[in-house]
Design a protein around this motif. Structure first.
Motif, PDB file in Angstrom:
ATOM      1  N   HIS A   2       0.842  -1.197   0.000  1.00 39.39           N
ATOM      2  CA  HIS A   2       0.000   0.000   0.000  1.00 39.39           C
ATOM      3  C   HIS A   2       0.879   1.250   0.000  1.00 39.39           C
ATOM      4  O   HIS A   2       1.845   1.346   0.769  1.00 39.39           O
ATOM      5  CB  HIS A   2      -0.891  -0.019   1.239  1.00 39.39           C
ATOM      6  CG  HIS A   2      -1.950   1.017   1.267  1.00 39.39           C
ATOM      7  ND1 HIS A   2      -1.686   2.333   1.578  1.00 39.39           N
ATOM      8  CD2 HIS A   2      -3.290   0.944   1.027  1.00 39.39           C
ATOM      9  CE1 HIS A   2      -2.810   3.027   1.539  1.00 39.39           C
ATOM     10  NE2 HIS A   2      -3.798   2.219   1.204  1.00 39.39           N
ATOM     11  N   SER A   3       0.588   2.201  -0.883  1.00 37.91           N
ATOM     12  CA  SER A   3       1.417   3.398  -1.007  1.00 37.91           C
ATOM     13  C   SER A   3       1.485   4.179   0.301  1.00 37.91           C
ATOM     14  O   SER A   3       2.526   4.750   0.646  1.00 37.91           O
ATOM     15  CB  SER A   3       0.878   4.288  -2.126  1.00 37.91           C
ATOM     16  OG  SER A   3      -0.470   4.670  -1.870  1.00 37.91           O
ATOM     17  N   GLY A   4       0.372   4.179   1.059  1.00 40.48           N
ATOM     18  CA  GLY A   4       0.384   4.879   2.337  1.00 40.48           C
ATOM     19  C   GLY A   4       1.335   4.236   3.321  1.00 40.48           C
ATOM     20  O   GLY A   4       2.067   4.927   4.048  1.00 40.48           O
ATOM     21  N   LEU A   5       1.365   2.902   3.348  1.00 36.59           N
ATOM     22  CA  LEU A   5       2.269   2.194   4.245  1.00 36.59           C
ATOM     23  C   LEU A   5       3.713   2.418   3.839  1.00 36.59           C
ATOM     24  O   LEU A   5       4.600   2.579   4.692  1.00 36.59           O
ATOM     25  CB  LEU A   5       1.928   0.697   4.230  1.00 36.59           C
ATOM     26  CG  LEU A   5       2.671  -0.190   5.216  1.00 36.59           C
ATOM     27  CD1 LEU A   5       2.490   0.305   6.640  1.00 36.59           C
ATOM     28  CD2 LEU A   5       2.183  -1.637   5.102  1.00 36.59           C
ATOM     29  N   ARG A   6       3.948   2.466   2.551  1.00 37.95           N
ATOM     30  CA  ARG A   6       5.308   2.728   2.066  1.00 37.95           C
ATOM     31  C   ARG A   6       5.793   4.099   2.538  1.00 37.95           C
ATOM     32  O   ARG A   6       6.938   4.253   2.970  1.00 37.95           O
ATOM     33  CB  ARG A   6       5.317   2.630   0.543  1.00 37.95           C
ATOM     34  CG  ARG A   6       6.665   2.792  -0.110  1.00 37.95           C
ATOM     35  CD  ARG A   6       6.589   2.396  -1.568  1.00 37.95           C
ATOM     36  NE  ARG A   6       7.831   2.664  -2.274  1.00 37.95           N
ATOM     37  CZ  ARG A   6       8.109   2.211  -3.494  1.00 37.95           C
ATOM     38  NH1 ARG A   6       7.215   1.461  -4.130  1.00 37.95           N
ATOM     39  NH2 ARG A   6       9.257   2.497  -4.078  1.00 37.95           N
ATOM     40  N   ASP A   8       4.618   5.649   5.188  1.00 34.93           N
ATOM     41  CA  ASP A   8       4.763   5.551   6.649  1.00 34.93           C
ATOM     42  C   ASP A   8       6.151   5.069   7.042  1.00 34.93           C
ATOM     43  O   ASP A   8       6.741   5.548   8.021  1.00 34.93           O
ATOM     44  CB  ASP A   8       3.730   4.574   7.222  1.00 34.93           C
ATOM     45  CG  ASP A   8       2.303   5.071   7.119  1.00 34.93           C
ATOM     46  OD1 ASP A   8       2.114   6.277   6.913  1.00 34.93           O
ATOM     47  OD2 ASP A   8       1.381   4.238   7.245  1.00 34.93           O
ATOM     48  N   THR A  50       3.612  -7.409   6.423  1.00 33.48           N
ATOM     49  CA  THR A  50       2.646  -6.346   6.685  1.00 33.48           C
ATOM     50  C   THR A  50       1.251  -6.917   6.879  1.00 33.48           C
ATOM     51  O   THR A  50       0.926  -8.000   6.390  1.00 33.48           O
ATOM     52  CB  THR A  50       2.615  -5.324   5.528  1.00 33.48           C
ATOM     53  OG1 THR A  50       2.134  -5.976   4.336  1.00 33.48           O
ATOM     54  CG2 THR A  50       3.993  -4.756   5.271  1.00 33.48           C
ATOM     55  N   THR A  52      -2.993  -5.611   8.585  1.00 33.36           N
ATOM     56  CA  THR A  52      -3.837  -4.573   9.158  1.00 33.36           C
ATOM     57  C   THR A  52      -3.436  -4.334  10.613  1.00 33.36           C
ATOM     58  O   THR A  52      -2.597  -5.052  11.172  1.00 33.36           O
ATOM     59  CB  THR A  52      -5.309  -4.973   9.073  1.00 33.36           C
ATOM     60  OG1 THR A  52      -5.489  -6.230   9.737  1.00 33.36           O
ATOM     61  CG2 THR A  52      -5.752  -5.108   7.622  1.00 33.36           C
ATOM     62  N   PRO A  90       0.204   4.262  10.708  1.00 32.05           N
ATOM     63  CA  PRO A  90      -1.160   4.683  10.374  1.00 32.05           C
ATOM     64  C   PRO A  90      -1.873   3.776   9.379  1.00 32.05           C
ATOM     65  O   PRO A  90      -3.092   3.618   9.442  1.00 32.05           O
ATOM     66  CB  PRO A  90      -0.938   6.083   9.783  1.00 32.05           C
ATOM     67  CG  PRO A  90       0.293   6.590  10.466  1.00 32.05           C
ATOM     68  CD  PRO A  90       1.168   5.381  10.628  1.00 32.05           C
ATOM     69  N   HIS A  91      -1.110   3.153   8.457  1.00 35.26           N
ATOM     70  CA  HIS A  91      -1.739   2.318   7.443  1.00 35.26           C
ATOM     71  C   HIS A  91      -1.545   0.814   7.692  1.00 35.26           C
ATOM     72  O   HIS A  91      -1.785   0.004   6.796  1.00 35.26           O
ATOM     73  CB  HIS A  91      -1.204   2.679   6.055  1.00 35.26           C
ATOM     74  CG  HIS A  91      -1.643   4.036   5.588  1.00 35.26           C
ATOM     75  ND1 HIS A  91      -0.929   5.176   5.874  1.00 35.26           N
ATOM     76  CD2 HIS A  91      -2.741   4.424   4.890  1.00 35.26           C
ATOM     77  CE1 HIS A  91      -1.552   6.225   5.346  1.00 35.26           C
ATOM     78  NE2 HIS A  91      -2.648   5.809   4.747  1.00 35.26           N
ATOM     79  N   GLY A  92      -1.135   0.427   8.899  1.00 31.30           N
ATOM     80  CA  GLY A  92      -1.021  -0.997   9.204  1.00 31.30           C
ATOM     81  C   GLY A  92       0.178  -1.340  10.061  1.00 31.30           C
ATOM     82  O   GLY A  92       0.989  -0.481  10.416  1.00 31.30           O
TER      83      GLY A  92
END
Length: 297
Positions: A2-6, A8, A50, A52, A90-92
């Protein structure tokens, strides 16, 4: 990933702050969570698991077990990847580990390394059987707790919880209790030294590195009879004769091991029956009934 996790991961307060992720590749083999190979701008390669937010607890248990196994492993023959970072972002949730170059074919060091780990842990064992926290066996619950006798530990902490979950095996509560008592009595008759075990040692959780050394990962560790690890290596295959010969050269097998392997693998069959159903229910039923007849003989 997930781009958000990347984002983060490389944020100012993230575990990879100060570097950039130059490449992300999906890694196959994960049954529960996603796994990735990360390439960083500083030249490092990392393994990232990774999930949730609710995966954090599973990752924490895994990291705890890897740290414990690493205390007793001889890295000249067996590499246990040590956690680099465990974070709730925040994203996992993310568990970062060293990237291990898998690919060696011979399992000689894998067998010897596991035996040396078992042997070393016995020298500093806690004088009881169990684990200090609730954990997981795959996606299934693996209760913590302690027992002074090995048979009581295996019956109470491993078989009983699984039998309680699986009510399709054709045994009455009284029959199940008689069976558990029989297993406990039989195993209590042996002198077993508490040994730190991997706990989930099927072929997908062990390998050889390109340099020939063995490696193990994804543990469900506890202090138990070392034979529980050997039992699971027989359940689904994937281990060579080199592995067993090298293990036995350090810790020779003891009389009655074949019968005990069947008892120990009942735990994993029941767990699979509870997680996946299907043919594992019939396998569990057949194993349970066969062992029950042995207990009565």
């Amino acid at each position: 990933m997930h781009s958000g996790l990347r984002l983060d991961l490389v944020a100012a307060d993230g575990p990879l702050a100060g570097t950039k992720i130059t490449d992300v590749s999906s890694v196959g083999g994960g049954c529960i969570h996603q796994a990735w190979q990360l390439r960083l701008s500083d030249g490092r390669q990392l393994f990232a698991k990774t999930g949730t937010a609710d995966a954090f607890d599973l990752f924490e248990v895994e990291a705890d077990a890897l740290t414990a196994l690493g205390q007793y492993s001889d890295s000249d023959v067996l590499v246990v990847p040590q956690p680099l970072s465990l974070v709730q972002l925040p994203h996992g949730a993310v568990l970062l580990l060293p990237w291990l170059p898998l690919g060696g074919g011979d399992q000689q060091f894998l067998g010897r390394g596991l035996a040396l780990l078992h042997q070393a842990s016995r020298e500093q064992n806690p004088q009881r059987f169990g684990w200090h926290r609730d954990g997981y066996i795959g996606a299934g619950a693996q209760p913590g707790g302690w027992r002074m006798r090995w048979g009581d530990a295996f019956a109470d902490l491993r078989l009983r919880p699984q039998l309680k979950l699986c009510n399709r095996l054709g045994m009455s509560p009284a029959e199940e209790e008689a069976f558990l008592n029989g297993v406990a009595d039989r195993l209590n008759q042996r002198e077993v030294i508490p040994t730190l075990v991997h706990g989930d040692l099927w072929g997908g959780n062990a390998s050889s590195l390109m340099d020939g050394r063995g490696t193990v990962y994804d543990p469900a560790s506890w202090w138990a009879d070392a034979e529980v690890d050997l039992a699971m290596t027989r359940l689904f295959g994937g281990f060579q004769q080199h592995f067993y010969r090298s293990y036995d050269a350090v810790l020779p097998p003891k009389p009655g091991v074949e019968e005990r392997l069947e008892i120990y693998n009942l735990y994993h069959l029941l767990n699979h029956a509870n997680l996946f159903g299907g043919g594992y229910i019939n396998q569990s039923r057949a194993c349970l009934q066969g062992l029950a007849r042995q207990m009565m003989s």
